[in-house]
Write a protein that holds these residues in place. Structure first.
Motif, PDB file in Angstrom:
ATOM      1  N   ALA A  90      12.188   5.946 -46.649  1.00 41.57           N
ATOM      2  CA  ALA A  90      11.277   5.751 -48.296  1.00 41.57           C
ATOM      3  C   ALA A  90      10.293   5.510 -47.535  1.00 41.57           C
ATOM      4  CB  ALA A  90      11.708   4.418 -47.763  1.00 41.57           C
ATOM      5  N   TYR A  91       8.511   5.728 -46.410  1.00 44.32           N
ATOM      6  CA  TYR A  91       8.274   5.236 -46.609  1.00 44.32           C
ATOM      7  C   TYR A  91       7.569   7.477 -47.435  1.00 44.32           C
ATOM      8  CZ  TYR A  91       3.249   5.599 -43.490  1.00 44.32           C
ATOM      9  OH  TYR A  91       2.245   5.838 -43.312  1.00 44.32           O
ATOM     10  N   ASN A  92       7.938   7.777 -46.433  1.00 45.07           N
ATOM     11  CA  ASN A  92       7.415   9.586 -46.894  1.00 45.07           C
ATOM     12  C   ASN A  92       7.879   9.693 -48.566  1.00 45.07           C
ATOM     13  OD1 ASN A  92       7.024  10.308 -44.608  1.00 45.07           O
ATOM     14  ND2 ASN A  92       9.378  10.532 -43.692  1.00 45.07           N
ATOM     15  N   GLU A  93       9.318   8.866 -49.018  1.00 40.17           N
ATOM     16  CA  GLU A  93       8.905   8.962 -50.066  1.00 40.17           C
ATOM     17  C   GLU A  93       8.307   8.301 -51.176  1.00 40.17           C
ATOM     18  OE1 GLU A  93      11.831  11.182 -52.268  1.00 40.17           O
ATOM     19  OE2 GLU A  93      11.420  11.918 -50.146  1.00 40.17           O
ATOM     20  N   ILE A  94       7.501   7.667 -50.664  1.00 38.97           N
ATOM     21  CA  ILE A  94       6.877   6.159 -51.155  1.00 38.97           C
ATOM     22  C   ILE A  94       5.390   7.912 -51.498  1.00 38.97           C
ATOM     23  CG2 ILE A  94       4.694   4.820 -51.965  1.00 38.97           C
ATOM     24  CD1 ILE A  94       7.666   3.205 -50.573  1.00 38.97           C
ATOM     25  N   ALA A  95       4.724   7.960 -50.365  1.00 39.40           N
ATOM     26  CA  ALA A  95       3.831   8.954 -50.072  1.00 39.40           C
ATOM     27  C   ALA A  95       3.577  10.084 -51.025  1.00 39.40           C
ATOM     28  CB  ALA A  95       3.285   8.866 -48.412  1.00 39.40           C
ATOM     29  N   LYS A 140     -11.501   2.983 -49.108  1.00 37.52           N
ATOM     30  CA  LYS A 140     -12.223   3.332 -48.530  1.00 37.52           C
ATOM     31  C   LYS A 140     -11.048   3.472 -46.865  1.00 37.52           C
ATOM     32  CE  LYS A 140     -16.875   1.439 -48.911  1.00 37.52           C
ATOM     33  NZ  LYS A 140     -17.960   0.447 -48.433  1.00 37.52           N
ATOM     34  N   LEU A 141      -9.978   3.133 -47.248  1.00 43.09           N
ATOM     35  CA  LEU A 141      -9.065   3.209 -46.361  1.00 43.09           C
ATOM     36  C   LEU A 141      -7.885   4.383 -46.451  1.00 43.09           C
ATOM     37  CD1 LEU A 141      -8.041  -0.248 -45.421  1.00 43.09           C
ATOM     38  CD2 LEU A 141      -9.909   1.003 -43.888  1.00 43.09           C
ATOM     39  N   LYS A 142      -7.550   5.325 -45.456  1.00 47.24           N
ATOM     40  CA  LYS A 142      -6.073   5.826 -45.867  1.00 47.24           C
ATOM     41  C   LYS A 142      -5.170   5.632 -46.728  1.00 47.24           C
ATOM     42  CE  LYS A 142      -8.548   8.814 -42.562  1.00 47.24           C
ATOM     43  NZ  LYS A 142      -8.904   9.571 -40.895  1.00 47.24           N
ATOM     44  N   PRO A 143      -4.491   5.893 -47.335  1.00 47.52           N
ATOM     45  CA  PRO A 143      -2.768   5.425 -47.477  1.00 47.52           C
ATOM     46  C   PRO A 143      -1.959   4.665 -46.276  1.00 47.52           C
ATOM     47  CG  PRO A 143      -3.440   7.194 -48.999  1.00 47.52           C
ATOM     48  CD  PRO A 143      -4.561   7.476 -48.096  1.00 47.52           C
ATOM     49  N   GLU A 147      -0.683   0.782 -45.697  1.00 49.12           N
ATOM     50  CA  GLU A 147       0.518   1.110 -44.724  1.00 49.12           C
ATOM     51  C   GLU A 147       0.417   0.205 -43.760  1.00 49.12           C
ATOM     52  OE1 GLU A 147       3.985   1.357 -46.289  1.00 49.12           O
ATOM     53  OE2 GLU A 147       2.844   2.761 -48.239  1.00 49.12           O
ATOM     54  N   LEU A 148       0.197   0.506 -42.884  1.00 53.06           N
ATOM     55  CA  LEU A 148      -0.023  -0.193 -41.700  1.00 53.06           C
ATOM     56  C   LEU A 148      -0.484  -1.755 -41.428  1.00 53.06           C
ATOM     57  CD1 LEU A 148      -2.340   2.308 -39.208  1.00 53.06           C
ATOM     58  CD2 LEU A 148       0.609   1.753 -39.299  1.00 53.06           C
ATOM     59  N   ILE A 149      -1.590  -2.341 -42.472  1.00 53.55           N
ATOM     60  CA  ILE A 149      -2.089  -3.661 -42.756  1.00 53.55           C
ATOM     61  C   ILE A 149      -0.417  -4.111 -43.309  1.00 53.55           C
ATOM     62  CG2 ILE A 149      -3.587  -4.563 -43.730  1.00 53.55           C
ATOM     63  CD1 ILE A 149      -4.552  -3.168 -40.870  1.00 53.55           C
ATOM     64  N   GLU A 150      -0.209  -3.205 -44.429  1.00 52.29           N
ATOM     65  CA  GLU A 150       0.941  -4.108 -45.209  1.00 52.29           C
ATOM     66  C   GLU A 150       2.059  -4.518 -44.467  1.00 52.29           C
ATOM     67  OE1 GLU A 150       1.490  -3.116 -50.223  1.00 52.29           O
ATOM     68  OE2 GLU A 150       1.618  -1.140 -48.742  1.00 52.29           O
ATOM     69  N   VAL A 177      -3.398   0.156 -36.073  1.00 57.76           N
ATOM     70  CA  VAL A 177      -3.471  -1.293 -36.615  1.00 57.76           C
ATOM     71  C   VAL A 177      -4.370  -1.242 -36.148  1.00 57.76           C
ATOM     72  CG1 VAL A 177      -2.422  -2.908 -36.676  1.00 57.76           C
ATOM     73  CG2 VAL A 177      -0.794  -1.848 -37.374  1.00 57.76           C
ATOM     74  N   TYR A 178      -5.033  -1.612 -35.079  1.00 55.77           N
ATOM     75  CA  TYR A 178      -5.721  -2.391 -34.262  1.00 55.77           C
ATOM     76  C   TYR A 178      -7.303  -1.905 -34.926  1.00 55.77           C
ATOM     77  CZ  TYR A 178      -3.533  -6.117 -32.691  1.00 55.77           C
ATOM     78  OH  TYR A 178      -2.382  -6.928 -31.804  1.00 55.77           O
ATOM     79  N   ARG A 179      -7.106  -0.409 -35.221  1.00 60.45           N
ATOM     80  CA  ARG A 179      -8.474   0.793 -35.383  1.00 60.45           C
ATOM     81  C   ARG A 179      -8.420   0.082 -36.843  1.00 60.45           C
ATOM     82  NH1 ARG A 179      -7.206   6.416 -32.358  1.00 60.45           N
ATOM     83  NH2 ARG A 179      -8.048   5.309 -30.091  1.00 60.45           N
ATOM     84  N   THR A 180      -7.855   0.546 -37.414  1.00 57.84           N
ATOM     85  CA  THR A 180      -7.158   0.029 -39.182  1.00 57.84           C
ATOM     86  C   THR A 180      -8.688  -1.284 -39.316  1.00 57.84           C
ATOM     87  OG1 THR A 180      -5.884   1.429 -39.313  1.00 57.84           O
ATOM     88  CG2 THR A 180      -6.544  -0.299 -41.013  1.00 57.84           C
ATOM     89  N   ILE A 181      -7.768  -2.623 -38.281  1.00 55.63           N
ATOM     90  CA  ILE A 181      -8.501  -3.572 -38.928  1.00 55.63           C
ATOM     91  C   ILE A 181     -10.047  -4.265 -38.744  1.00 55.63           C
ATOM     92  CG2 ILE A 181      -8.711  -6.374 -37.699  1.00 55.63           C
ATOM     93  CD1 ILE A 181      -5.529  -5.965 -36.832  1.00 55.63           C
TER      94      ILE A 181
END
Length: 192
Positions: A90-95, A140-143, A147-150, A177-181
């Motif tokens: 599902a994750y890949n299909e959405i992307a 500014k975030l990549k998709p 997704e990771l934060i979500e 996740v922590y790099r994205t934070i």
């Protein structure tokens, strides 16, 4: 308020039973029905949360389960619920859908999650300011970072589950996740 049990967390016997159903479904696709019935709603909610359009969500979920049935012989059982693989599909299909249409996907932030972006929980009037900052920060975030934060904070998924969905190791999921934070904090102008 009762919390809905996450279908990712299942007993070993339940996972073993699921494995036998999947093995039977490789030779008789009709035997896939219990898996479809078990996961359809969860996968639909996962997709709908990201696309906010029931028709598009239905199309994507239909593709997810079609791919699951057609690729069932390629599926390798790793001791996890089949849902982990379905979420990854599902994750890949959405992307893929958003890449093809070059559209921006939706990010839904539950009300109780706003404290992630605010240093002072008592200042409710700052939510409007935070929303404006977030509208600047998210593009500014990549998709995959969104997704990771979500998945981690809005859907309350474990790092192990995020790893299975995204196809990385659990440790790598934590690092990402922590790099994205850190990136959000920098862009959102939050003092850590």
């Amino acid at each position: 308020m009762t919390q809905q049990k996450n279908i990712y967390h299942q007993s070993k016997s339940t996972i073993k039973k699921e494995e036998s159903i999947l093995k039977a479904a490789t030779t008789n696709p009709a035997k896939f029905a219990p898996i479809y019935e078990k996961y359809y709603v969860a996968i639909f909610k996962f997709v709908l949360q990201r696309v906010e359009n029931e028709q598009v969500a239905s199309e994507i979920v239909s593709d997810v389960f079609a791919k699951a049935i057609f690729n069932l012989k390629k599926y390798k059982f790793k001791g996890y619920p089949f849902s982990a693989w379905l979420y990854r599909v599902a994750y890949n299909e959405i992307a893929t859908k958003f890449r093809k249409k070059q559209k921006q996907r939706t990010v839904n932030i539950p009300d109780e999650s706003w404290n992630l972006f605010s240093n002072d929980e008592d200042e409710e009037n700052d939510i409007a300011i935070d929303l404006q900052k977030l509208k600047i920060c998210l593009p500014k975030l990549k998709p995959n970072e969104i997704e990771l934060i979500e998945m981690r904070f809005f859907e309350k998924r474990s790092f192990k589950e995020i790893a299975e969905i995204t196809g990385v190791t659990e440790n790598n999921a934590k690092v990402k996740v922590y790099r994205t934070i850190d990136k959000i904090k920098k862009n959102f102008n939050i003092r850590a």
